[in-house]
Every structure is written in C-alpha cells, then in structure tokens.
Design a protein around this motif. Sequence first.
Motif, PDB file in Angstrom:
ATOM      1  N   ALA A   1       3.071   8.421 -12.293  1.00  0.00           N
ATOM      2  CA  ALA A   1       2.202   6.986 -12.776  1.00  0.00           C
ATOM      3  C   ALA A   1       1.064   6.987 -11.860  1.00  0.00           C
ATOM      4  O   ALA A   1       0.080   6.695 -12.201  1.00  0.00           O
ATOM      5  N   GLY A   2       1.257   7.523 -10.491  1.00  0.00           N
ATOM      6  CA  GLY A   2       0.233   7.384  -9.534  1.00  0.00           C
ATOM      7  C   GLY A   2      -0.165   5.923  -9.054  1.00  0.00           C
ATOM      8  O   GLY A   2      -1.241   5.670  -8.720  1.00  0.00           O
ATOM      9  N   LEU A   3       0.883   5.362  -8.815  1.00  0.00           N
ATOM     10  CA  LEU A   3       0.828   3.818  -8.424  1.00  0.00           C
ATOM     11  C   LEU A   3      -0.019   3.855  -7.328  1.00  0.00           C
ATOM     12  O   LEU A   3       0.262   4.243  -6.043  1.00  0.00           O
ATOM     13  N   GLY A   4      -1.209   3.157  -7.485  1.00  0.00           N
ATOM     14  CA  GLY A   4      -2.150   2.498  -6.429  1.00  0.00           C
ATOM     15  C   GLY A   4      -3.298   3.669  -6.184  1.00  0.00           C
ATOM     16  O   GLY A   4      -4.131   3.150  -5.339  1.00  0.00           O
TER      17      GLY A   4
ATOM     18  N   TYR B   1       0.237   5.659   1.221  1.00  0.00           N
ATOM     19  CA  TYR B   1      -0.318   4.444   1.489  1.00  0.00           C
ATOM     20  C   TYR B   1       0.553   3.597   2.368  1.00  0.00           C
ATOM     21  O   TYR B   1       1.794   3.470   2.567  1.00  0.00           O
ATOM     22  N   GLU B   2      -0.246   2.883   3.464  1.00  0.00           N
ATOM     23  CA  GLU B   2       0.418   1.609   4.182  1.00  0.00           C
ATOM     24  C   GLU B   2       0.002   0.709   3.638  1.00  0.00           C
ATOM     25  O   GLU B   2      -0.894   0.464   2.711  1.00  0.00           O
ATOM     26  N   TRP B   3       0.363  -0.638   4.059  1.00  0.00           N
ATOM     27  CA  TRP B   3       0.128  -1.878   3.578  1.00  0.00           C
ATOM     28  C   TRP B   3      -1.315  -2.145   3.689  1.00  0.00           C
ATOM     29  O   TRP B   3      -1.940  -3.083   2.947  1.00  0.00           O
ATOM     30  N   ASP B   4      -2.279  -1.644   4.673  1.00  0.00           N
ATOM     31  CA  ASP B   4      -3.737  -2.024   4.843  1.00  0.00           C
ATOM     32  C   ASP B   4      -4.280  -0.801   4.585  1.00  0.00           C
ATOM     33  O   ASP B   4      -5.418  -0.772   5.050  1.00  0.00           O
ATOM     34  N   THR B   5      -4.094   0.204   3.834  1.00  0.00           N
ATOM     35  CA  THR B   5      -4.829   1.300   3.488  1.00  0.00           C
ATOM     36  C   THR B   5      -5.794   0.910   2.503  1.00  0.00           C
ATOM     37  O   THR B   5      -5.432   0.330   1.455  1.00  0.00           O
TER      38      THR B   5
ATOM     39  N   GLU C   1      -6.171 -10.813  -1.417  1.00  0.00           N
ATOM     40  CA  GLU C   1      -5.936 -11.470  -2.747  1.00  0.00           C
ATOM     41  C   GLU C   1      -4.528 -10.940  -3.222  1.00  0.00           C
ATOM     42  O   GLU C   1      -4.372 -10.053  -2.780  1.00  0.00           O
ATOM     43  N   THR C   2      -3.977 -11.832  -3.890  1.00  0.00           N
ATOM     44  CA  THR C   2      -2.649 -11.509  -4.329  1.00  0.00           C
ATOM     45  C   THR C   2      -2.704 -10.735  -5.576  1.00  0.00           C
ATOM     46  O   THR C   2      -1.804  -9.961  -5.960  1.00  0.00           O
ATOM     47  N   GLY C   3      -3.691 -10.913  -6.307  1.00  0.00           N
ATOM     48  CA  GLY C   3      -3.901 -10.196  -7.692  1.00  0.00           C
ATOM     49  C   GLY C   3      -2.766 -10.732  -8.606  1.00  0.00           C
ATOM     50  O   GLY C   3      -2.008 -11.796  -8.584  1.00  0.00           O
ATOM     51  N   ASP C   4      -2.548 -10.133  -9.795  1.00  0.00           N
ATOM     52  CA  ASP C   4      -1.634 -10.231 -10.964  1.00  0.00           C
ATOM     53  C   ASP C   4      -0.121 -10.194 -10.352  1.00  0.00           C
ATOM     54  O   ASP C   4       0.145  -9.438  -9.564  1.00  0.00           O
ATOM     55  N   ASP C   5       0.698 -11.055 -11.235  1.00  0.00           N
ATOM     56  CA  ASP C   5       2.311 -10.494 -11.118  1.00  0.00           C
ATOM     57  C   ASP C   5       2.407  -9.488 -11.638  1.00  0.00           C
ATOM     58  O   ASP C   5       1.632  -8.535 -12.233  1.00  0.00           O
ATOM     59  N   VAL C   6       3.629  -8.876 -11.502  1.00  0.00           N
ATOM     60  CA  VAL C   6       3.873  -7.613 -11.537  1.00  0.00           C
ATOM     61  C   VAL C   6       5.250  -7.474 -12.462  1.00  0.00           C
ATOM     62  O   VAL C   6       5.966  -8.452 -12.951  1.00  0.00           O
ATOM     63  N   PRO C   7       5.318  -6.271 -13.166  1.00  0.00           N
ATOM     64  CA  PRO C   7       6.267  -6.084 -14.308  1.00  0.00           C
ATOM     65  C   PRO C   7       7.819  -6.147 -13.682  1.00  0.00           C
ATOM     66  O   PRO C   7       8.106  -5.636 -12.673  1.00  0.00           O
ATOM     67  N   LYS C   8       8.651  -6.703 -14.280  1.00  0.00           N
ATOM     68  CA  LYS C   8      10.032  -6.513 -13.940  1.00  0.00           C
ATOM     69  C   LYS C   8      10.477  -5.052 -14.244  1.00  0.00           C
ATOM     70  O   LYS C   8      10.022  -4.379 -15.076  1.00  0.00           O
ATOM     71  N   GLY C   9      11.309  -4.704 -13.230  1.00  0.00           N
ATOM     72  CA  GLY C   9      11.628  -3.176 -13.125  1.00  0.00           C
ATOM     73  C   GLY C   9      10.879  -2.179 -12.670  1.00  0.00           C
ATOM     74  O   GLY C   9      11.418  -0.985 -12.516  1.00  0.00           O
ATOM     75  N   SER C  10       9.803  -2.754 -12.353  1.00  0.00           N
ATOM     76  CA  SER C  10       8.673  -1.894 -11.711  1.00  0.00           C
ATOM     77  C   SER C  10       8.942  -1.509 -10.275  1.00  0.00           C
ATOM     78  O   SER C  10       9.856  -2.375  -9.497  1.00  0.00           O
ATOM     79  N   PHE C  11       8.301  -0.709  -9.257  1.00  0.00           N
ATOM     80  CA  PHE C  11       8.442  -0.573  -7.840  1.00  0.00           C
ATOM     81  C   PHE C  11       8.103  -1.853  -7.396  1.00  0.00           C
ATOM     82  O   PHE C  11       8.588  -2.447  -6.233  1.00  0.00           O
ATOM     83  N   GLU C  12       6.815  -2.161  -7.705  1.00  0.00           N
ATOM     84  CA  GLU C  12       6.231  -3.496  -7.284  1.00  0.00           C
ATOM     85  C   GLU C  12       7.246  -4.727  -7.427  1.00  0.00           C
ATOM     86  O   GLU C  12       7.370  -5.701  -6.808  1.00  0.00           O
ATOM     87  N   GLY C  13       7.733  -4.700  -8.779  1.00  0.00           N
ATOM     88  CA  GLY C  13       8.803  -5.805  -9.221  1.00  0.00           C
ATOM     89  C   GLY C  13      10.114  -5.787  -8.298  1.00  0.00           C
ATOM     90  O   GLY C  13      10.465  -6.953  -8.000  1.00  0.00           O
ATOM     91  N   GLY C  14      10.522  -4.711  -7.477  1.00  0.00           N
ATOM     92  CA  GLY C  14      11.626  -4.965  -6.621  1.00  0.00           C
ATOM     93  C   GLY C  14      10.927  -5.319  -5.367  1.00  0.00           C
ATOM     94  O   GLY C  14      11.995  -6.126  -4.931  1.00  0.00           O
TER      95      GLY C  14
ATOM     96  N   LYS D   1       1.426  -3.283  -3.160  1.00  0.00           N
ATOM     97  CA  LYS D   1       1.902  -2.787  -4.281  1.00  0.00           C
ATOM     98  C   LYS D   1       2.401  -1.384  -4.327  1.00  0.00           C
ATOM     99  O   LYS D   1       2.986  -0.902  -5.103  1.00  0.00           O
ATOM    100  N   ARG D   2       1.565  -0.604  -3.280  1.00  0.00           N
ATOM    101  CA  ARG D   2       1.745   0.819  -3.517  1.00  0.00           C
ATOM    102  C   ARG D   2       2.205   1.645  -2.210  1.00  0.00           C
ATOM    103  O   ARG D   2       2.075   2.829  -2.002  1.00  0.00           O
ATOM    104  N   VAL D   3       2.549   0.690  -1.451  1.00  0.00           N
ATOM    105  CA  VAL D   3       3.199   1.349  -0.313  1.00  0.00           C
ATOM    106  C   VAL D   3       4.321   2.482  -0.407  1.00  0.00           C
ATOM    107  O   VAL D   3       5.120   2.465  -1.359  1.00  0.00           O
ATOM    108  N   PHE D   4       4.053   3.467   0.523  1.00  0.00           N
ATOM    109  CA  PHE D   4       5.094   4.597   0.301  1.00  0.00           C
ATOM    110  C   PHE D   4       4.627   5.663  -0.740  1.00  0.00           C
ATOM    111  O   PHE D   4       5.553   6.280  -1.284  1.00  0.00           O
ATOM    112  N   HIS D   5       3.553   5.278  -1.475  1.00  0.00           N
ATOM    113  CA  HIS D   5       2.977   6.051  -2.352  1.00  0.00           C
ATOM    114  C   HIS D   5       1.893   6.961  -2.229  1.00  0.00           C
ATOM    115  O   HIS D   5       1.300   6.804  -1.161  1.00  0.00           O
ATOM    116  N   LEU D   6       1.744   7.953  -3.084  1.00  0.00           N
ATOM    117  CA  LEU D   6       0.814   9.102  -2.841  1.00  0.00           C
ATOM    118  C   LEU D   6      -0.676   8.619  -2.962  1.00  0.00           C
ATOM    119  O   LEU D   6      -0.980   7.887  -4.012  1.00  0.00           O
TER     120      LEU D   6
END
Length: 413
Positions: free
Chosen positions: A47-50, A280-284, A297-310, A366-371
Amino acid sequence: MIPWQLFVAVIATLHSTTSAEQLPLKGPYTPYPWIHKFASLGDSYAAGLGAGSRIDWLCSRYNESYPNILHTSFLGHHPKRTHQFLACTGAASTEIAEKQASALQDDLDLLTISAGGNDVGLTVILNNCIYQFFMAGEDDCDLAIQDARERIANKTQLYKNVTQLFDAVKPKMNKDHGVVYVTGYAGFFGTDDELCNNVTWAVWKAVESSQKSQYLTLDRRVALDSLVRSVNIVLRQAAEAAGPNFHFIDYDAHIKASRGRYCESGVLEPAPNRRELDFYEWDTVDTGENRTELQHETGDDVPKGSFEGGIAERINKTLQEHPDWEWDPDKGFVNKSKTGVGGKGEEGEMGVVGDTISWMLPDSWKRVFHLRPRAHALIAELILEDLRSREAGRRKVVPDEGPGEGEHAELRR
C-alpha cells in the motif's frame, strides 16, 4: 518512439528522488504492450504507507508505493492498461486471500503481492521490542520474537498461509503469459557496530519500575534482522513451489548496500532525515512534505485493523490504565484530549468511533518502519529489470496497432 536509453534514464531519476510528487512517463512508447491487466495485492508495504500522497483512506494507499509508480510511470504509457490496487495496511495473508484475491479480475497479465509480515506479528514486535506503546517489558520482547520464529518455522502457519494465497490467485492469471511478483522485506537495522546499544526508542517518559525501556542493542538488532531474512526464505520457497510464473523479489541486499537501514555503522540514532535512510522514523520529512502538519498535528483518526490502528489502540490502552504517563518530548507528543473520543465502540473499547480509532500522535508516527519513496522505486526497478530479462529473448518487432500510431514499430511478444 522514445529511445530505450531515455527510458532507463527516467527510471534512474525516479529512484534518486524522495519527492512526494510523481514523475509520470508520458508519450506513445509502450515497452510492455502485453500488460493490459495489472493488479497489486498485499499489506502496508504494498500500500506504500506514508510514501507520498494518500490516495485512499481505508487501506492507506499512497501514490509513491511501488505498485502505483509501476502503473503510472515505470511500465510506460499504455492507454488501455488497468490497475487494480487492492493492497491494504494491516492485512495478513489469509485476509489478502479472502478479501483481495477474490476481488481480482480474470485474465491478469501482471500481479504483485506483498504478504507475510503481519502473519508473524510485526506490530507486536515493534511494540514489545522497540517503542513500547503499551507497557511491554524485556520478557515481552523475547516472547514476541520467539512467537514469530515459531510461526515462520511451522509449515502450517506462514508457509501454508502464503501458499494458499498463491493458490487463490493462480486462476486469475492469464494462462499464456501471466506473471506474479512476490516482494519480500528488508532488514531494518545495521549490525556492524555497537553505537546504538544505548539508544532507546521507548516512547513514555515515566514508566513503572517493572517496565524497563528497550534498547537497540546489537543482539536485539541481529535477532530482528534474522526474522526478516527467515520470512524472505519462506516467501522465496513458496513462490518457487507455486510455479514458473511466480518470481520472488529480494531487495534486502540493496537496502543494506545503500546504507538504508536504521543504526548503520557510524550513525547515532535518531537520524530521521539521513539521505540514505530507506525507512521512516517518527521525525522523517521527505522533500516537498509539510513539516508542520507531520510533526505538530495529529491529523485524522485511523482505521481499525490497520498498522496505524494497532499503534493507536495501544496508546489508548496505556492512557486508560496510566493517565498520568507522559510522552517523551524528544519523540513528539500525545494529545490526551482525544482519549476516549466518541465513547465506546462496537467491542466496548474506549477511543473507538465506528470503524476508526482516535489518533493522538503527530501524523509522522503513522508510517514508522515503512519504506520511503526511494525504496519503493528500488522495488519497482527490480521488478522491471526482471521483466526485461525474461522478455529479452522472446520479443519481436511488429507494427503498432494503436489508433493513430501506425507509423511506429513497438516491441511485442
């Protein structure tokens, strides 16, 4: 017709960019005219998260993901090619088979699949061994690693899951030339020195005495990278067993060679914007991105069951049990005012609103540890390279049949 050398040069340019803006190929040149139906299945790595701009909310698909740039750029211009982009963050192999593979069109020419990371508990490992979003001690990390090892080694788990997924997509492929690319994963950490041994990415400033912070020790990094290599071995074996039209794409060595991992030799973490970093690191902040939106900014809430949701679920649980805990200011902030927004969800959790979970961190988390985009371009290049090598001996020149392009000669099967 655009010369082949120019096409290769454009690909090289794409690999070097970290911009969120894509560089689409334009014009009549169609290097793969036989690819009319293209589809992509998988998890957050597909999906290319982030990476780039979000093009889908529920599944967190992004425009700089390798499936999307294959379709819009790397495969060249083709007015009749379609792309089913079905990858969804948080999906394990069984869910991909049940929900994504079942939705595929018939007679596919090209299919990409990324699966396996969620089967072995990637989110649990990141929580217990790295960030400790929800109170995890040293034993919890060791248990998570051991559990992942068992899932990988047990032929009735990871291998069986991905094999069933591959079996589910076989009837969807073109019987004459349909090809499937299974993409692996890359090790997250450099393991050449001990400079990161005293680095912790644990997020809470004050924890109970029984909850010790995890550190990025050499032993821990070696263990986590070993898990990635083991997953890749299983994926390769399953792809080879699936048949000659299944091909495994291993980019791990390329990420290592380009010093794209965390804790590379001589690098003291955090180093979120190091040019070579492929995760990605948290400040990238990538070129062209809005630093304020990502980090403040915190942005939108996240879907249940997603990586961000976890991640969000674990943050919510921690604050329910320890409302006085404070976030490490070096790692951003937590917006406690969003805790429990919306009351109880379907399963009785606080912080759940319908199919979403309250997100209380900076959006960059939302995208830590992703490409990052550069790594997605690398995967697309490797797929393209394999396509070229497999086609080289079987191509012939025939007149182009496209409307208004009869004067051109195109490469076809």
